[in-house]
Design a protein around this motif. Structure first.
Motif, mmCIF file in Angstrom:
data_model
loop_
_atom_site.group_PDB
_atom_site.id
_atom_site.type_symbol
_atom_site.label_atom_id
_atom_site.label_comp_id
_atom_site.label_asym_id
_atom_site.label_seq_id
_atom_site.Cartn_x
_atom_site.Cartn_y
_atom_site.Cartn_z
ATOM 1 N N ARG A 80 5.126 7.934 -3.483
ATOM 2 C CA ARG A 80 5.085 7.640 -2.050
ATOM 3 C C ARG A 80 5.783 6.321 -1.734
ATOM 4 N NH1 ARG A 80 -0.874 8.288 -0.017
ATOM 5 N NH2 ARG A 80 0.223 8.740 1.918
ATOM 6 N N ARG A 81 5.862 5.463 -2.747
ATOM 7 C CA ARG A 81 6.441 4.160 -2.491
ATOM 8 C C ARG A 81 7.958 4.213 -2.424
ATOM 9 N NH1 ARG A 81 4.463 0.145 -6.664
ATOM 10 N NH2 ARG A 81 6.500 -0.804 -6.420
ATOM 11 N N SER A 82 8.479 5.295 -2.961
ATOM 12 C CA SER A 82 9.930 5.328 -3.122
ATOM 13 C C SER A 82 10.687 5.195 -1.810
ATOM 14 C CB SER A 82 10.353 6.606 -3.806
ATOM 15 O OG SER A 82 9.953 6.534 -5.144
ATOM 16 N N ARG A 83 10.165 5.876 -0.789
ATOM 17 C CA ARG A 83 10.900 5.831 0.466
ATOM 18 C C ARG A 83 10.954 4.398 0.988
ATOM 19 N NH1 ARG A 83 8.756 8.820 5.745
ATOM 20 N NH2 ARG A 83 9.021 10.634 4.439
ATOM 21 N N ARG A 84 9.757 3.771 0.900
ATOM 22 C CA ARG A 84 9.710 2.405 1.381
ATOM 23 C C ARG A 84 10.646 1.502 0.568
ATOM 24 N NH1 ARG A 84 4.530 0.396 0.568
ATOM 25 N NH2 ARG A 84 3.695 2.481 0.759
ATOM 26 N N LEU A 85 10.646 1.796 -0.740
ATOM 27 C CA LEU A 85 11.508 1.008 -1.612
ATOM 28 C C LEU A 85 12.964 1.178 -1.247
ATOM 29 C CD1 LEU A 85 10.172 1.140 -5.222
ATOM 30 C CD2 LEU A 85 10.712 -0.817 -3.806
ATOM 31 N N GLY A 98 14.008 -9.556 -10.325
ATOM 32 C CA GLY A 98 13.915 -8.676 -9.168
ATOM 33 C C GLY A 98 12.677 -7.803 -9.218
ATOM 34 N N GLY A 99 12.298 -7.380 -10.398
ATOM 35 C CA GLY A 99 11.169 -6.471 -10.540
ATOM 36 C C GLY A 99 11.598 -5.231 -11.287
ATOM 37 N N LEU A 100 11.007 -4.997 -12.454
ATOM 38 C CA LEU A 100 11.419 -3.865 -13.281
ATOM 39 C C LEU A 100 11.299 -2.562 -12.513
ATOM 40 C CD1 LEU A 100 9.869 -4.564 -16.786
ATOM 41 C CD2 LEU A 100 12.280 -4.465 -16.156
ATOM 42 N N GLY A 101 12.330 -1.774 -12.524
ATOM 43 C CA GLY A 101 12.258 -0.462 -11.914
ATOM 44 C C GLY A 101 12.577 -0.444 -10.438
ATOM 45 N N SER A 102 12.757 -1.614 -9.830
ATOM 46 C CA SER A 102 13.038 -1.635 -8.406
ATOM 47 C C SER A 102 14.536 -1.788 -8.150
ATOM 48 C CB SER A 102 12.274 -2.793 -7.757
ATOM 49 O OG SER A 102 12.885 -3.143 -6.547
ATOM 50 N N ILE A 103 15.073 -0.904 -7.326
ATOM 51 C CA ILE A 103 16.498 -0.940 -7.020
ATOM 52 C C ILE A 103 16.816 -2.186 -6.192
ATOM 53 C CG2 ILE A 103 18.401 0.315 -5.955
ATOM 54 C CD1 ILE A 103 17.170 1.879 -8.176
ATOM 55 N N THR A 104 15.957 -2.427 -5.188
ATOM 56 C CA THR A 104 16.149 -3.624 -4.373
ATOM 57 C C THR A 104 16.045 -4.864 -5.245
ATOM 58 O OG1 THR A 104 14.831 -2.401 -2.807
ATOM 59 C CG2 THR A 104 15.503 -4.600 -2.166
ATOM 60 N N THR A 121 6.090 -7.767 -6.366
ATOM 61 C CA THR A 121 5.043 -8.551 -5.731
ATOM 62 C C THR A 121 5.033 -8.333 -4.225
ATOM 63 O OG1 THR A 121 5.401 -10.170 -7.437
ATOM 64 C CG2 THR A 121 4.106 -10.865 -5.553
ATOM 65 N N VAL A 122 6.221 -8.317 -3.638
ATOM 66 C CA VAL A 122 6.310 -8.128 -2.197
ATOM 67 C C VAL A 122 5.742 -6.769 -1.802
ATOM 68 C CG1 VAL A 122 7.915 -7.770 -0.290
ATOM 69 C CG2 VAL A 122 8.246 -9.692 -1.863
ATOM 70 N N SER A 123 6.141 -5.725 -2.532
ATOM 71 C CA SER A 123 5.679 -4.402 -2.108
ATOM 72 C C SER A 123 4.197 -4.211 -2.403
ATOM 73 C CB SER A 123 6.526 -3.297 -2.743
ATOM 74 O OG SER A 123 6.496 -3.402 -4.124
ATOM 75 N N ASN A 124 3.698 -4.871 -3.453
ATOM 76 C CA ASN A 124 2.257 -4.820 -3.715
ATOM 77 C C ASN A 124 1.483 -5.451 -2.581
ATOM 78 O OD1 ASN A 124 1.903 -3.416 -6.038
ATOM 79 N ND2 ASN A 124 2.098 -5.197 -7.383
ATOM 80 N N TRP A 168 2.427 -5.863 0.452
ATOM 81 C CA TRP A 168 2.559 -5.040 1.648
ATOM 82 C C TRP A 168 1.556 -3.886 1.608
ATOM 83 C CZ3 TRP A 168 7.417 -1.714 3.149
ATOM 84 C CH2 TRP A 168 7.280 -1.296 4.473
ATOM 85 N N ARG A 169 1.486 -3.246 0.403
ATOM 86 C CA ARG A 169 0.592 -2.107 0.282
ATOM 87 C C ARG A 169 -0.854 -2.532 0.493
ATOM 88 N NH1 ARG A 169 0.762 1.195 -5.091
ATOM 89 N NH2 ARG A 169 0.850 -0.965 -5.676
ATOM 90 N N ARG A 170 -1.191 -3.699 -0.069
ATOM 91 C CA ARG A 170 -2.574 -4.155 0.074
ATOM 92 C C ARG A 170 -2.937 -4.389 1.535
ATOM 93 N NH1 ARG A 170 -2.196 -6.846 -4.760
ATOM 94 N NH2 ARG A 170 -1.442 -8.728 -3.750
ATOM 95 N N THR A 171 -2.053 -5.080 2.276
ATOM 96 C CA THR A 171 -2.376 -5.351 3.685
ATOM 97 C C THR A 171 -2.462 -4.049 4.465
ATOM 98 O OG1 THR A 171 -0.039 -5.758 4.016
ATOM 99 C CG2 THR A 171 -1.460 -7.699 3.913
ATOM 100 N N ARG A 172 -1.617 -3.077 4.108
ATOM 101 C CA ARG A 172 -1.660 -1.820 4.851
ATOM 102 C C ARG A 172 -2.977 -1.095 4.590
ATOM 103 N NH1 ARG A 172 1.923 3.474 5.372
ATOM 104 N NH2 ARG A 172 0.757 4.018 3.527
ATOM 105 N N GLN A 173 -3.373 -1.136 3.302
ATOM 106 C CA GLN A 173 -4.643 -0.471 2.977
ATOM 107 C C GLN A 173 -5.797 -1.126 3.723
ATOM 108 O OE1 GLN A 173 -4.556 -0.673 -1.246
ATOM 109 N NE2 GLN A 173 -3.754 1.422 -1.480
ATOM 110 N N ARG A 174 -5.745 -2.462 3.773
ATOM 111 C CA ARG A 174 -6.808 -3.179 4.466
ATOM 112 C C ARG A 174 -6.844 -2.770 5.951
ATOM 113 N NH1 ARG A 174 -5.500 -8.719 3.371
ATOM 114 N NH2 ARG A 174 -5.333 -8.079 1.210
ATOM 115 N N ARG A 175 -5.621 -2.667 6.539
ATOM 116 C CA ARG A 175 -5.545 -2.314 7.954
ATOM 117 C C ARG A 175 -6.084 -0.900 8.178
ATOM 118 N NH1 ARG A 175 -0.004 -2.944 9.076
ATOM 119 N NH2 ARG A 175 0.176 -0.706 8.911
#
Lengths: 441, 370
Positions: free
Chosen positions: A9-14, B287-293, B349-352, B354-361
């Motif tokens: 699910r994260r991929s799109r966001r990524l 950058g973060g292993l596995g992340s294209i960005t 770290t950034v996407s983690n 983000w995910r945490r704040t979204r879950q909280r919301r």
């Protein structure tokens, strides 16, 4: 191995993130556009300044010794600036680090030319490193003056009209060493120990012109491979009693240590590049972890000399450079690498002064072609500059290192050139530095 | 999610996805759009920056392409490589040889050739690598990084020895010059042309790596990474998958090498030392292993941080040598800080977060709704 989970699910966001971040980065990278050049002057040149730059290994394996060359440049330019500059223009010298890596050289020279907008690149150091930028500098019309390398590649006025060499080429040096051995050690069995590039190749080619029959072995090392036991062992096995080394300083130290370990005691002959006693001495101490101290192992070693060295304290040029260094240096000892940098800097200032009022990229190149052969500087033998030649100093003498660290002349000055040009004695008067220390005054 | 029986009418609570949303859900379309967006941004960036910044963006592009390959290999498949610099050398030398011909082929063809040749080397190395794990694999690829550049010394006649092979950068064709003229009114120098080639190469690699991530192949890679026993039980051929990952990652390194060759204008052994391999690896880690960005961010750190640090140090009065020594120091500190404070890399770290704040919301919304 478990590395960072990636729920689907994260991929799109990524992916979106990738696009956004990439855009942000690219936009962030946009600074101000290129500055307007205003007048009709060449880049790097204003009413009261000349901006020049060079690339040097300030960090990494090649840094010991070589990183002091730009220090010498800077000290001399500071001295000139303190004494009125070049026709009122102050020299700003930028030394950039390329770590002796051609990819980095390309990056930092881009920076010098396109961002810092230097007037000329002066004294860029190294053969593979500088080779990466000659085409760029020539296509941009940037004077590429006095490359710090003895390769013959810098002497191609047709293909590289902006590029000029400075120090004698390795082939001429090999010829002068060859002549000395042929005349003074006719029965010696000669071994060649060379770096596997232009330095070793051109040097050996020159040497063999004179003593091909005497050569019993030629061994090469690859820069970076510190185990040279095989090569030195083979030279020993071939019975070489004179070994000529066309190598860099660290390999002078390594070859000395390896020979000690093998109890091999030939007469050593190192080309100028690898023979700086102070640097080799400190490397020897470092490599042997303190077991070998000082420069004593280099006593009796032969080498060559094309500018005076720091032990020639009676030489007027060394006295002049010492005065400059006392005034503008950082208080550290005056090394041969600093003298080398100052000597190149002196040549640059001389050329810029000769171009005079109409100093431009074009005029400095043509003034070196027209008057360069008559430039008087610390060089013991004249430069070979002309319209068809961009080669630097045309000769040297053979010297021997003595136990007090100074050198003793073994031959008169010789003048020669690449190819089958003869090696002849140079009898011209040695030049004396101007009182002020600034050329043309 | 309501994925059950399609016959009953869809529950009222879910709005019907629009055509746009459905198209977006198709990987291919979405990835194409992303790549187009990056291309547009790239063009804007190249046209609004000066020549020097163009060359920096070129460097960013080739580091990022190499980092994509390593991201795919390490992040998706869990294999580590310390030898990608050597694979870039293969791409660079292939490019140098082809461009050195009397009448060189068009650059895209040459770049493709570089990719193919590097992939072939990747097959050989990958086949050996597939039998190795963790530190052993790192050791083997390290040996590759050390040994491969010295081939240039061995085949001196063809590969130019220590001094390397000069690369004549491709010249900008007329259509390109006039296109830039109409686009921005700027002059199209050869530096700019190379920057555009790098930009296009980056976008093409981005497209492939995005698709790779979401494809069956990518899922197999991840399965092998996360639990090779389970993956094998599920019918995935471990060796084949690992070789495949290595080859594709090598192909990226080959393209990166091709772009690097025309940017640097030289292919020489001293440019492809272990330092290059480690630089690409640190880009991926930062950058973060596995992340294209993350790969792009890591590449940007690699390109922009050292000159920035050096410039800053020079401005604050340090000598050139001291300033030059600051760059690797700061780089090292950044790497250590990232490892300590953000083990998932900057992007992770950034996407983690983000995910945490979204879950909280979401949790808050859920609790307030009930």
């Amino acid at each position: 191995m478990k590395i960072g989970h990636k729920p689907a699910r994260r991929s799109r966001r990524l992916a979106l993130g990738a696009a956004v971040a990439a855009s942000a980065l690219l936009v962030a990278a946009c600074g101000g556009g290129s500055g307007d050049d205003g007048g009709s002057n060449d880049p790097g040149l204003t009413e009261d300044s000349i901006k020049i730059g060079g690339h040097f290994p300030l960090t990494g394996v090649a840094a010991p010794g070589y990183s002091e060359i730009p220090v010498g440049h800077k000290a001399y330019y500071d001295y000139v600036n303190a004494n009125g500059g070049i026709d009122g223009r102050e020299i700003e010298f930028i030394a950039k680090d390329d770590g002796y890596n051609p990819a980095k050289t390309s990056e930092v020279v881009n920076e010098l030319v396109l961002q810092d907008e230097v007037f000329a690149v002066v004294s860029g150091l190294g053969t593979p490193t500088h080779q990466a930028v000659t085409d760029f500098l020539n296509s941009e019309g940037v004077p590429d003056l006095f490359v710090s390398s003895g390769s013959t590649l810098w002497d191609q006025p047709e293909d590289l009209p902006e590029t000029f060499g400075w120090q004698p080429d390795y082939e001429s040096e090999g010829k002068i060493i060859g002549k000395y051995i042929a005349e003074n050690m006719p029965d010696a069995k000669v071994g060649i120990f060379g770096q596997d590039d232009e330095l070793g190749e051109d040097g050996a080619r020159g040497l063999r012109q004179f003593i091909d029959g005497q050569v019993v072995a030629e061994e090469k090392y690859v820069s970076g491979n510190t185990d040279i036991g095989t090569q030195i062992g083979k030279l020993q096995a071939a019975g070489a009693d004179v070994v000529v080394g066309f190598n860099v300083p660290s390999y002078t130290a390594l070859s000395q240590l390896t020979a000690m370990a093998l109890n091999y005691k030939p007469t050593w002959f190192y080309s100028n590049v690898g023979s700086d006693a102070t640097l080799v001495g400190s490397l020897l101490e470092e490599f042997s972890e303190g077991a070998v101290k000082g420069t004593s192992p280099l006593t009796g070693v032969y080498t060559t000399s094309y500018i005076p060295t720091n032990t020639d304290t009676e030489d007027p040029w060394i006295q002049m450079f010492q005065k400059v260094w006392d005034e503008t240096g950082d208080g550290s000892p005056l090394t041969n690498y600093k003298i080398y940098g100052m000597s190149e800097a002196y040549t640059f200032v001389q050329a810029a002064m000769a171009a005079g009022d109409d100093l431009s990229r074009e005029s400095i190149v043509s003034v070196i072609e027209e008057e360069g052969a008559d430039f008087e500087g610390p060089n013991l033998v004249p430069y070979r500059y002309s319209e068809d030649r961009h080669a630097g100093i045309g000769g040297m003498k053979v010297v021997q290192l003595t136990d007090d660290g100074s050198v003793e002349d073994k031959t008169p000055l010789y003048q020669t050139d690449v190819g089958d040009a003869p090696v002849e004695e140079y009898t011209g008067e040695p030049s004396t530095p101007p009182e002020s220390g600034i050329p043309g005054e | 999610m309501a994925t059950a029986a399609p016959t009953p009418p869809a529950p009222k609570t879910e709005t019907k996805p629009s055509v746009l949303n459905r198209a977006w859900d198709l990987n291919l379309v979405r990835n194409l759009l992303i790549c187009l967006a990056v291309l547009v941004v790239g063009v804007i960036a190249l046209e609004s920056t000066d020549a020097f910044q163009n060359t920096q963006l070129t460097s960013l592009a080739y580091y990022a392409i190499a980092a994509f390959g390593l991201t795919a290999l390490t992040g998706l498949n869990g294999q580590i490589s310390l030898g990608h610099g050597a694979l870039m050398a293969v791409g660079a030398y292939t490019t140098a040889l082809f461009l050195g011909a009397e009448e060189p082929l068009p650059f895209p063809v040459i770049a493709l050739a570089a990719v193919v040749v590097t992939s072939l080397v990747g097959v050989v190395v990958g086949a050996a690598a597939a039998r190795l794990h963790g530190p052993y694999l790192a050791g083997a690829t390290l040996a590759l990084a050390v040994a491969l550049p010295s081939l240039a010394l061995y085949f001196k006649e063809t590969l130019g020895g220590d001094a390397g092979l000069k690369v004549s950068s491709p010249q900008a064709p007329d259509w390109f010059v006039s296109m830039i003229e109409t686009l921005s009114g700027n002059l199209a120098s050869s530096t700019k042309y190379v920057a555009y080639i790098a930009c296009v190469a980056l976008v093409v690699s981005l497209f492939f790596v995005l698709n790779l991530k979401r494809s069956k192949v990518g899922r197999h890679w991840r399965a092998v990474r996360d639990n090779d026993v389970a993956a094998e039980i599920a019918g995935i051929h471990l060796g084949r998958t690992r070789v495949q990952a290595f080859v594709i990652s090598a192909a990226y390194a080959g393209l990166a090498g091709a772009v690097m060759a025309i940017a640097v204008r030289l292919a020489a052994p001293s440019a492809f030392t272990i330092v290059l391999s480690l630089s690409v690896l640190t880009a991926v880690v930062i950058g973060g292993l596995g992340s294209i960005t993350g790969a792009v961010i890591g590449a940007a750190v690699l390109v922009f941080l050292p000159p920035w640090v050096t410039g800053f140090a020079t401005d604050s009065g340090l000598s050139d040598t001291q300033a030059a020594e600051m760059a690797p120091l700061v780089y090292g500190i950044v790497l250590v800080l990232v490892m300590l404070l953000a083990p998932g890399g900057l992007m992770g770290t950034v996407s983690n977060a983000w995910r945490r704040t979204r879950q909280r919301r979401l949790a808050k919304q859920a609790s307030s709704a009930s």
